[in-house]
Design a protein around this motif. Structure first.
Motif, PDB file in Angstrom:
ATOM      1  N   PHE A  55       0.835  -1.193   0.000  1.00 24.58           N
ATOM      2  CA  PHE A  55       0.000   0.000   0.000  1.00 24.58           C
ATOM      3  C   PHE A  55       0.878   1.254   0.000  1.00 24.58           C
ATOM      4  O   PHE A  55       0.571   2.233  -0.684  1.00 24.58           O
ATOM      5  N   GLY A  56       1.970   1.224   0.752  1.00 24.41           N
ATOM      6  CA  GLY A  56       2.897   2.368   0.785  1.00 24.41           C
ATOM      7  C   GLY A  56       3.501   2.656  -0.573  1.00 24.41           C
ATOM      8  O   GLY A  56       3.608   3.818  -0.979  1.00 24.41           O
ATOM      9  N   PHE A  57       3.878   1.601  -1.295  1.00 19.15           N
ATOM     10  CA  PHE A  57       4.413   1.801  -2.646  1.00 19.15           C
ATOM     11  C   PHE A  57       3.369   2.471  -3.546  1.00 19.15           C
ATOM     12  O   PHE A  57       3.681   3.394  -4.296  1.00 19.15           O
ATOM     13  N   CYS A  58       2.122   2.017  -3.455  1.00 19.84           N
ATOM     14  CA  CYS A  58       1.048   2.604  -4.272  1.00 19.84           C
ATOM     15  C   CYS A  58       0.772   4.050  -3.866  1.00 19.84           C
ATOM     16  O   CYS A  58       0.632   4.927  -4.720  1.00 19.84           O
ATOM     17  N   ALA A  59       0.705   4.298  -2.563  1.00 22.92           N
ATOM     18  CA  ALA A  59       0.419   5.651  -2.071  1.00 22.92           C
ATOM     19  C   ALA A  59       1.527   6.627  -2.463  1.00 22.92           C
ATOM     20  O   ALA A  59       1.255   7.764  -2.873  1.00 22.92           O
ATOM     21  N   ASP A  60       2.780   6.195  -2.361  1.00 22.67           N
ATOM     22  CA  ASP A  60       3.892   7.070  -2.741  1.00 22.67           C
ATOM     23  C   ASP A  60       3.875   7.368  -4.231  1.00 22.67           C
ATOM     24  O   ASP A  60       4.183   8.488  -4.650  1.00 22.67           O
ATOM     25  N   SER A  61       3.507   6.393  -5.027  1.00 28.28           N
ATOM     26  CA  SER A  61       3.386   6.623  -6.476  1.00 28.28           C
ATOM     27  C   SER A  61       2.297   7.654  -6.751  1.00 28.28           C
ATOM     28  O   SER A  61       2.455   8.531  -7.599  1.00 28.28           O
ATOM     29  N   TRP A  62       1.192   7.540  -6.017  1.00 25.34           N
ATOM     30  CA  TRP A  62       0.099   8.497  -6.186  1.00 25.34           C
ATOM     31  C   TRP A  62       0.542   9.901  -5.778  1.00 25.34           C
ATOM     32  O   TRP A  62       0.199  10.882  -6.435  1.00 25.34           O
ATOM     33  N   VAL A  63       1.301  10.021  -4.697  1.00 26.06           N
ATOM     34  CA  VAL A  63       1.780  11.338  -4.249  1.00 26.06           C
ATOM     35  C   VAL A  63       2.612  11.998  -5.340  1.00 26.06           C
ATOM     36  O   VAL A  63       2.424  13.176  -5.653  1.00 26.06           O
ATOM     37  N   ILE A  64       3.522  11.237  -5.921  1.00 24.73           N
ATOM     38  CA  ILE A  64       4.360  11.787  -6.991  1.00 24.73           C
ATOM     39  C   ILE A  64       3.492  12.220  -8.172  1.00 24.73           C
ATOM     40  O   ILE A  64       3.630  13.334  -8.689  1.00 24.73           O
ATOM     41  N   PHE A  65       2.579  11.361  -8.582  1.00 25.59           N
ATOM     42  CA  PHE A  65       1.708  11.678  -9.714  1.00 25.59           C
ATOM     43  C   PHE A  65       0.860  12.909  -9.412  1.00 25.59           C
ATOM     44  O   PHE A  65       0.802  13.847 -10.209  1.00 25.59           O
ATOM     45  N   ASN A  66       0.212  12.921  -8.256  1.00 25.05           N
ATOM     46  CA  ASN A  66      -0.687  14.016  -7.892  1.00 25.05           C
ATOM     47  C   ASN A  66       0.051  15.346  -7.729  1.00 25.05           C
ATOM     48  O   ASN A  66      -0.496  16.402  -8.014  1.00 25.05           O
ATOM     49  N   THR A  67       1.290  15.287  -7.283  1.00 20.05           N
ATOM     50  CA  THR A  67       2.056  16.518  -7.073  1.00 20.05           C
ATOM     51  C   THR A  67       2.546  17.120  -8.381  1.00 20.05           C
ATOM     52  O   THR A  67       2.529  18.331  -8.557  1.00 20.05           O
ATOM     53  N   PHE A  68       2.976  16.274  -9.290  1.00 19.42           N
ATOM     54  CA  PHE A  68       3.624  16.783 -10.492  1.00 19.42           C
ATOM     55  C   PHE A  68       2.775  16.747 -11.748  1.00 19.42           C
ATOM     56  O   PHE A  68       3.171  17.299 -12.770  1.00 19.42           O
ATOM     57  N   VAL A  69       1.612  16.113 -11.705  1.00 15.71           N
ATOM     58  CA  VAL A  69       0.753  16.041 -12.891  1.00 15.71           C
ATOM     59  C   VAL A  69      -0.614  16.611 -12.528  1.00 15.71           C
ATOM     60  O   VAL A  69      -1.447  15.921 -11.953  1.00 15.71           O
ATOM     61  N   PRO A  70      -0.846  17.881 -12.865  1.00 15.95           N
ATOM     62  CA  PRO A  70      -2.154  18.469 -12.570  1.00 15.95           C
ATOM     63  C   PRO A  70      -3.234  17.816 -13.448  1.00 15.95           C
ATOM     64  O   PRO A  70      -3.039  17.607 -14.637  1.00 15.95           O
TER      65      PRO A  70
END
Length: 160
Positions: free
Chosen positions: A21-36
């Protein structure tokens, strides 16, 4: 081969699930932060344009990914009853609490004021929702990490 005690097995399996779950959540954080994406979001736009926030997010995400890897490796090692895995589980428990505490302080002191300021200009009612959801998620996350740490220290220090 020695039998894995049930509490160690349960915590190890949960550790594997939490790490994935942490791997998925961290991937989402990166995506959400850098891809509007989606409709305009003044709160996210305010922090996306902030260099300190972006550097913090990258650093915190790297640390979080390393912790997720530590948890995954230690959980798998615990199922095999490796000695190093016990230390890894306890190290993860302590480090995750520290990371959550530091991240919570940064979020409360730096991120929330900027998001609130940006939202207040466009929709004052949203400010309360952002504050309530962010603070409650920080507190819930810290409480869960604290429960995890207590369980790990109780069961991984037993002599059975």
């Amino acid at each position: 081969m020695k039998r894995v005690p049930p509490p160690i097995m349960v915590l190890s399996i949960l550790g594997i699930i939490f790490s994935l779950f942490g791997f998925c959540a961290d991937s989402w954080v990166i995506f959400n932060t850098f891809v509007p994406f989606g409709p305009p979001n003044p709160a996210m736009d305010a922090v996306r344009n902030d260099t300190l926030y972006l550097v913090w997010t990258l650093a915190a995400t790297v640390v979080s990914l390393l912790l997720a890897f530590l948890l995954l490796a230690s959980s798998i090692g615990s199922l095999r009853l490796y000695r190093w895995a016990r230390f890894g589980m306890m190290a993860y428990a302590v480090l995750s609490l520290l990371v959550m505490l530091v991240n919570g302080v940064f979020t409360a002191a730096y991120v929330l004021p900027r998001m609130s300021e940006a939202v207040t200009e466009t929709n004052p009612d949203t400010k309360t929702i952002i504050l309530a959801t962010t603070i409650s998620s920080l507190l819930l996350g810290f409480l869960l990490a604290l429960v995890w740490a207590v369980l790990v220290f109780i069961f991984f220090n037993r002599k059975d």
